[in-house]
Design an enzyme around this catalytic site. Structure first.
Site, mmCIF file in Angstrom:
data_model
loop_
_atom_site.group_PDB
_atom_site.id
_atom_site.type_symbol
_atom_site.label_atom_id
_atom_site.label_comp_id
_atom_site.label_asym_id
_atom_site.label_seq_id
_atom_site.Cartn_x
_atom_site.Cartn_y
_atom_site.Cartn_z
ATOM 1 N N GLY A 26 59.646 35.944 172.646
ATOM 2 C CA GLY A 26 58.225 36.901 172.016
ATOM 3 C C GLY A 26 58.616 38.260 172.408
ATOM 4 O O GLY A 26 59.718 39.137 173.677
ATOM 5 N N HIS B 242 65.647 42.847 169.018
ATOM 6 C CA HIS B 242 65.464 41.276 168.352
ATOM 7 C C HIS B 242 65.607 41.202 166.733
ATOM 8 O O HIS B 242 65.986 40.976 166.111
ATOM 9 C CB HIS B 242 63.833 40.489 168.363
ATOM 10 N N ASP C 78 73.126 39.694 177.158
ATOM 11 C CA ASP C 78 73.013 38.516 177.835
ATOM 12 C C ASP C 78 74.879 38.045 176.916
ATOM 13 O O ASP C 78 74.679 36.657 176.918
ATOM 14 C CB ASP C 78 72.190 37.781 177.525
ATOM 15 N N SER D 180 62.912 43.521 176.817
ATOM 16 C CA SER D 180 61.337 43.297 177.147
ATOM 17 C C SER D 180 60.785 43.391 178.720
ATOM 18 O O SER D 180 60.277 43.711 178.975
ATOM 19 C CB SER D 180 61.317 41.484 177.020
#
Length: 284
Positions: A30, A36, A151, A187
């Protein structure tokens, strides 16, 4: 867009949609940003149905990490996903994902690569990642799953898990989405103060410089890592690691290594944010 919290409803909705074609899946925690949404658009290229999950996974957070303050913005996330045309938003609760206490929960471990770099700095982190992704894969049963390359280590852990467990899922990696000044979208960037935000792009610039020096023939990787670390620390970072590794195995590249494709991995703390980034380079 259908919004689903219960597993049985998710499976019922997907059973009807599978007759229409492939299912692509984008797992997230989220607090969605433009990076995203790039993954959602890539997922659409591969399948007729796009499922996005939102679950802040407690198993991948350490005791002193930011689980409690990790940003949770479900209403804004829903709106963003509707704007991108996602078909299903799956947002299970902790009790649904982990019906037993975490210390009694079945776990998935990908040995070796999970213990390096971020795995060494965050013990147990990749066990938490592999476990939740494996469980989400079992719930959604996608044909394709899409992950960002920011990542890079996580991406390889998931690829290894899928291969080792014979999961019939294609894993697609998508290039890191960046701000105009080069900072990798994350984020956790919202933890940065205004001054830290101005400093943060130096992490990417150091990786770009390292990649260029490697392309020009420098091979003293220990010196290159040390110089980049010193530059970051002098700018106010607390560098966790900078590593020059084989893209396929994540093993450290040293002078004389027979390796043409490398990735430079980095993690560094800046104020209250732990930033990670990487850049790939061809040495041939």
């Amino acid at each position: 867009m259908i919004q689903v919290e219960e597993l049985q409803r998710l499976r019922g909705d997907l059973a009807q949609r599978r007759a229409q074609g492939a299912v692509a899946f984008v797992p997230t925690m989220g607090n969605l940003h433009a990076g995203h949404l790039t993954l959602v658009r890539e997922a659409r290229r591969h399948a007729e149905t796009v499922v996005v999950s939102i679950f802040v996974n407690p198993m991948q957070f350490g005791a002193n990490e930011d689980l409690d303050r990790y940003p949770r913005t479900l209403a804004a996330d829903r709106a963003a996903l509707e704007g991108e045309g996602a078909d299903i938003l799956f947002f299970p609760g902790v009790a649904a994902m982990y019906p037993r206490p975490l210390d009694q929960q079945t776990r998935v471990e990908v040995p070796g690569i999970s213990e390096l770099y971020c795995g060494a700095s965050r013990p147990g982190h990749f066990v938490g990642v592999a476990t939740v992704v494996c469980k989400l894969f079992n719930m959604v049963q996608p044909d394709v799953a899409v992950f960002g390359k920011k990542d890079f280590q996580q991406l390889l852990v998931i690829r290894r898990m899928v291969e080792d467990l014979a999961m019939p899922i294609e894993i697609v990696g998508v290039d890191t989405a960046r701000e105009p000044d080069g900072l990798a979208m994350s984020s956790r960037n919202r933890y940065l103060t205004e001054e830290q935000r101005r400093t943060a792009p130096l992490l990417h610039r150091q990786l770009v410089q390292l990649a260029e020096r490697l392309r020009l023939g420098e091979r003293d990787t220990a010196m290159l890592r040390q110089q980049a670390t010193e530059a970051l620390d002098e700018a106010g970072f607390a560098t966790d690691y900078i590593e020059i590794v084989d893209t396929a195995t994540l093993q450290r590249v040293v002078p004389g290594s027979a390796c043409d494709q490398v990735v430079i991995l980095a993690a560094a703390h800046l104020g209250g944010a732990r930033l990670i980034d990487n850049i790939e380079a061809n040495l041939s």
